[in-house]
Design an enzyme around this catalytic site. Structure first.
Site, PDB file in Angstrom:
ATOM      1  N   ALA A 103       0.798  -1.291  -0.008  1.00 25.45           N
ATOM      2  CA  ALA A 103      -0.131  -0.159  -0.125  1.00 25.45           C
ATOM      3  C   ALA A 103       0.857   1.275   0.224  1.00 25.45           C
ATOM      4  O   ALA A 103       0.275   2.333   0.224  1.00 25.45           O
ATOM      5  CB  ALA A 103      -1.209   0.040   1.297  1.00 25.45           C
ATOM      6  N   SER A 114      -3.351 -11.690 -11.962  1.00 28.97           N
ATOM      7  CA  SER A 114      -2.896 -10.950 -13.168  1.00 28.97           C
ATOM      8  C   SER A 114      -3.515 -11.598 -14.467  1.00 28.97           C
ATOM      9  O   SER A 114      -3.295 -12.946 -14.344  1.00 28.97           O
ATOM     10  CB  SER A 114      -1.445 -10.540 -13.306  1.00 28.97           C
ATOM     11  OG  SER A 114      -1.065 -10.367 -14.608  1.00 28.97           O
ATOM     12  N   TYR A 118       6.565 -15.524 -12.756  1.00 29.39           N
ATOM     13  CA  TYR A 118       5.469 -14.425 -12.465  1.00 29.39           C
ATOM     14  C   TYR A 118       4.150 -15.024 -12.605  1.00 29.39           C
ATOM     15  O   TYR A 118       3.291 -14.976 -11.856  1.00 29.39           O
ATOM     16  CB  TYR A 118       5.845 -13.018 -13.153  1.00 29.39           C
ATOM     17  CG  TYR A 118       4.833 -12.077 -12.967  1.00 29.39           C
ATOM     18  CD1 TYR A 118       4.688 -11.517 -11.724  1.00 29.39           C
ATOM     19  CD2 TYR A 118       3.768 -11.636 -13.822  1.00 29.39           C
ATOM     20  CE1 TYR A 118       3.847 -10.710 -11.357  1.00 29.39           C
ATOM     21  CE2 TYR A 118       2.836 -10.642 -13.521  1.00 29.39           C
ATOM     22  CZ  TYR A 118       2.978 -10.208 -12.565  1.00 29.39           C
ATOM     23  OH  TYR A 118       2.064  -9.147 -12.285  1.00 29.39           O
TER      24      TYR A 118
HETATM   25  N1  LIG Z   1       0.741  -2.753 -12.921  1.00 30.48           N
HETATM   26  C1  LIG Z   1       0.338  -3.758 -13.620  1.00 30.48           C
HETATM   27  O1  LIG Z   1       0.099  -3.395 -14.814  1.00 30.48           O
HETATM   28  C2  LIG Z   1      -0.282  -4.910 -13.009  1.00 30.48           C
HETATM   29  C3  LIG Z   1      -1.020  -5.880 -13.762  1.00 30.48           C
HETATM   30  C4  LIG Z   1      -1.501  -6.999 -12.982  1.00 30.48           C
HETATM   31  C5  LIG Z   1      -1.217  -7.258 -12.026  1.00 30.48           C
HETATM   32  N2  LIG Z   1      -0.521  -6.373 -11.080  1.00 30.48           N
HETATM   33  C6  LIG Z   1      -0.380  -6.750  -9.829  1.00 30.48           C
HETATM   34  O2  LIG Z   1      -0.804  -5.613  -8.964  1.00 30.48           O
HETATM   35  C7  LIG Z   1      -0.198  -5.807  -7.691  1.00 30.48           C
HETATM   36  C8  LIG Z   1       0.491  -4.099  -7.336  1.00 30.48           C
HETATM   37  O3  LIG Z   1       1.234  -4.006  -8.167  1.00 30.48           O
HETATM   38  P1  LIG Z   1       1.561  -2.151  -8.860  1.00 30.48           P
HETATM   39  O4  LIG Z   1       1.417  -2.333 -10.374  1.00 30.48           O
HETATM   40  O5  LIG Z   1       0.836  -1.522  -7.832  1.00 30.48           O
HETATM   41  O6  LIG Z   1       3.091  -2.435  -8.453  1.00 30.48           O
HETATM   42  P2  LIG Z   1       4.123  -1.340  -7.630  1.00 30.48           P
HETATM   43  O7  LIG Z   1       3.690   0.075  -8.067  1.00 30.48           O
HETATM   44  O8  LIG Z   1       5.536  -1.908  -7.493  1.00 30.48           O
HETATM   45  O9  LIG Z   1       3.569  -1.636  -6.026  1.00 30.48           O
HETATM   46  C9  LIG Z   1       3.800  -2.919  -5.291  1.00 30.48           C
HETATM   47  C10 LIG Z   1       3.819  -2.604  -4.025  1.00 30.48           C
HETATM   48  O10 LIG Z   1       3.881  -3.968  -3.144  1.00 30.48           O
HETATM   49  C11 LIG Z   1       5.025  -3.731  -2.422  1.00 30.48           C
HETATM   50  N3  LIG Z   1       6.220  -4.656  -2.279  1.00 30.48           N
HETATM   51  C12 LIG Z   1       6.783  -5.338  -3.072  1.00 30.48           C
HETATM   52  N4  LIG Z   1       7.734  -6.235  -2.444  1.00 30.48           N
HETATM   53  C13 LIG Z   1       7.252  -6.137  -1.139  1.00 30.48           C
HETATM   54  C14 LIG Z   1       7.742  -6.871   0.022  1.00 30.48           C
HETATM   55  N5  LIG Z   1       8.724  -7.712  -0.029  1.00 30.48           N
HETATM   56  N6  LIG Z   1       7.180  -6.537   1.179  1.00 30.48           N
HETATM   57  C15 LIG Z   1       5.797  -5.941   1.281  1.00 30.48           C
HETATM   58  N7  LIG Z   1       5.854  -5.297   0.260  1.00 30.48           N
HETATM   59  C16 LIG Z   1       6.299  -5.331  -1.147  1.00 30.48           C
HETATM   60  C17 LIG Z   1       5.620  -2.205  -2.728  1.00 30.48           C
HETATM   61  O11 LIG Z   1       6.162  -1.788  -1.629  1.00 30.48           O
HETATM   62  P3  LIG Z   1       7.587  -0.795  -1.948  1.00 30.48           P
HETATM   63  O12 LIG Z   1       7.028   0.628  -2.203  1.00 30.48           O
HETATM   64  O13 LIG Z   1       8.397  -0.834  -0.746  1.00 30.48           O
HETATM   65  O14 LIG Z   1       8.299  -1.034  -3.323  1.00 30.48           O
HETATM   66  C18 LIG Z   1       4.515  -1.475  -3.288  1.00 30.48           C
HETATM   67  O15 LIG Z   1       3.644  -0.971  -2.361  1.00 30.48           O
HETATM   68  C19 LIG Z   1       1.023  -6.747  -7.859  1.00 30.48           C
HETATM   69  O16 LIG Z   1       0.476  -7.922  -6.969  1.00 30.48           O
HETATM   70  C20 LIG Z   1       1.307  -7.060  -9.371  1.00 30.48           C
HETATM   71  O17 LIG Z   1       1.484  -8.212  -9.590  1.00 30.48           O
HETATM   72  C21 LIG Z   1      -0.085  -5.337 -11.608  1.00 30.48           C
END
Ligand SMILES: NC(=O)c1ccc[n+]([C@@H]2O[C@H](COP(=O)([O-])OP(=O)(O)OC[C@H]3O[C@@H](n4cnc5c(N)ncnc54)[C@H](OP(=O)(O)O)[C@@H]3O)[C@@H](O)[C@H]2O)c1
Length: 290
Positions: free
Chosen positions: A13, A142, A168
């Site tokens: 978050a 995803s 992934y």
């Molecule tokens: N973006 C897309 O197009 C897309 C598409 C399909 C699915 N998703 C899924 O959507 C979800 C959110 O992704 P997003 O696009 O919002 O990515 P993001 O902007 O990289 O955000 C990911 C979040 O997860 C946290 N995180 C990563 N590693 C962690 C760890 N070891 N412990 C605790 N928190 C951790 C990050 O914290 P930090 O701030 O510390 O890095 C960040 O708050 C993911 O599950 C991703 O697979 C995304």
């Protein structure tokens, strides 16, 4: 309980889709507890959201299953009702890397952590449901799940032939299997119990692929042309957590705000059950639960 705000625990978050889901739920009057791995980022986000509602934070590196379990146990100790758990944290790891607990990082963060956190906080979700506010679990999967090949049950963590995109995709397929199998196993609790659903948020313009070298650059360049905003990407998560029209809906997969059949191996019930049992064993092995 009348007059009491509903409460959501949201992982990942500190930025991206999870942060926007928190913002939207606050606007609906929810209390949110934000989970992050960096105390400074949590402080910054809490400040950013100040004045929009009640915001608590919890620190945990969710790639570490013992930290995931400790987070769940802290929530249990607080005893505060939980009406939604949004398992959103996720990442893409290129090249293959292992966590300090010896688990492949994609499998640990994207699959085993939501699996174990959900099961650890289940008593809180069940308590809300018993009080007439059926709790909901959301797992952020995803569309990439449909690319996953059939995983060998003796090598779910890709010791052999690691490819980041397949790892992934496998983790996101495991999210869908978890949701379907957990819903099936909870069904014996009858109507009014906890529901659990998976969501593809869309192709979202976040910092998701940063720090992944050429592959990150390639995907970012390609995807940024079609990407929706993080606030738009959060809509599916928020709908699954809060829309009264989805009361009782469980074990389903949504693409953004619309229910869809999972692709690829998503409907394979045998694999879903086998991977569920393998995940329970792996979680127990690492967290040393019986
Ligand atoms: N973006 C897309 O197009 C897309 C598409 C399909 C699915 N998703 C899924 O959507 C979800 C959110 O992704 P997003 O696009 O919002 O990515 P993001 O902007 O990289 O955000 C990911 C979040 O997860 C946290 N995180 C990563 N590693 C962690 C760890 N070891 N412990 C605790 N928190 C951790 C990050 O914290 P930090 O701030 O510390 O890095 C960040 O708050 C993911 O599950 C991703 O697979 C995304």
């Amino acid at each position: 309980m009348a007059g009491q705000a509903r409460h959501a625990l949201i992982t990942g978050a500190t930025q991206g889709i999870g942060l926007e889901a928190a913002r939207a739920l606050l606007q609906q009057g929810w209390k949110v507890t934000l989970v992050g791995r960096d105390p400074k980022a949590l402080e910054r986000v809490q400040g950013d959201l100040a004045g929009t509602g009640e915001v608590a934070t919890q620190l945990a590196d969710l790639s570490l299953l013992r930290q995931t379990q400790a987070l769940g146990r802290r929530m249990l100790e607080k005893g505060e009702r939980l009406h939604a758990l949004i398992n959103n944290a996720g990442a893409y790891f290129h090249p293959r890397q292992m966590t300090g607990e010896g688990v492949e990082s994609t499998w640990a963060l994207n699959h085993l952590s939501p699996f174990g956190l959900t099961r650890t906080v289940e008593p809180l979700l069940r308590a809300s449901s018993a009080e007439g506010q059926p709790a909901r679990v959301v797992v952020v999967s995803s569309n990439a799940h449909s690319m996953a090949k059939k995983p060998p049950l003796d090598d779910l963590e890709f010791a052999e032939g690691y490819r980041a995109m397949q790892a992934y995709a496998r983790s996101k397929l495991a999210n869908i299997w978890f949701v379907r199998e957990q819903a099936r196993r909870w069904a014996e609790n009858g109507p009014g119990g906890i529901t659990i659903n998976a969501v593809h948020p869309g192709v979202v313009g976040t910092r998701f692929f940063r720090g992944n070298g050429f592959f990150g650059w390639f995907w970012r360049t390609l995807l940024d042309r079609v990407a929706i905003t993080p606030a738009e990407g959060a809509r599916g998560l928020v709908r699954l957590a809060s829309d009264p029209a989805l009361t009782g809906v469980t074990g389903k997969y949504f693409s953004r705000e619309t229910e869809k059949q999972p692709g690829g191996l998503g409907l394979d019930e045998t694999l879903a059950s086998q991977v569920f049992d393998a995940s329970a064993r792996r979680w127990a092995e690492i967290t040393r639960e019986g």
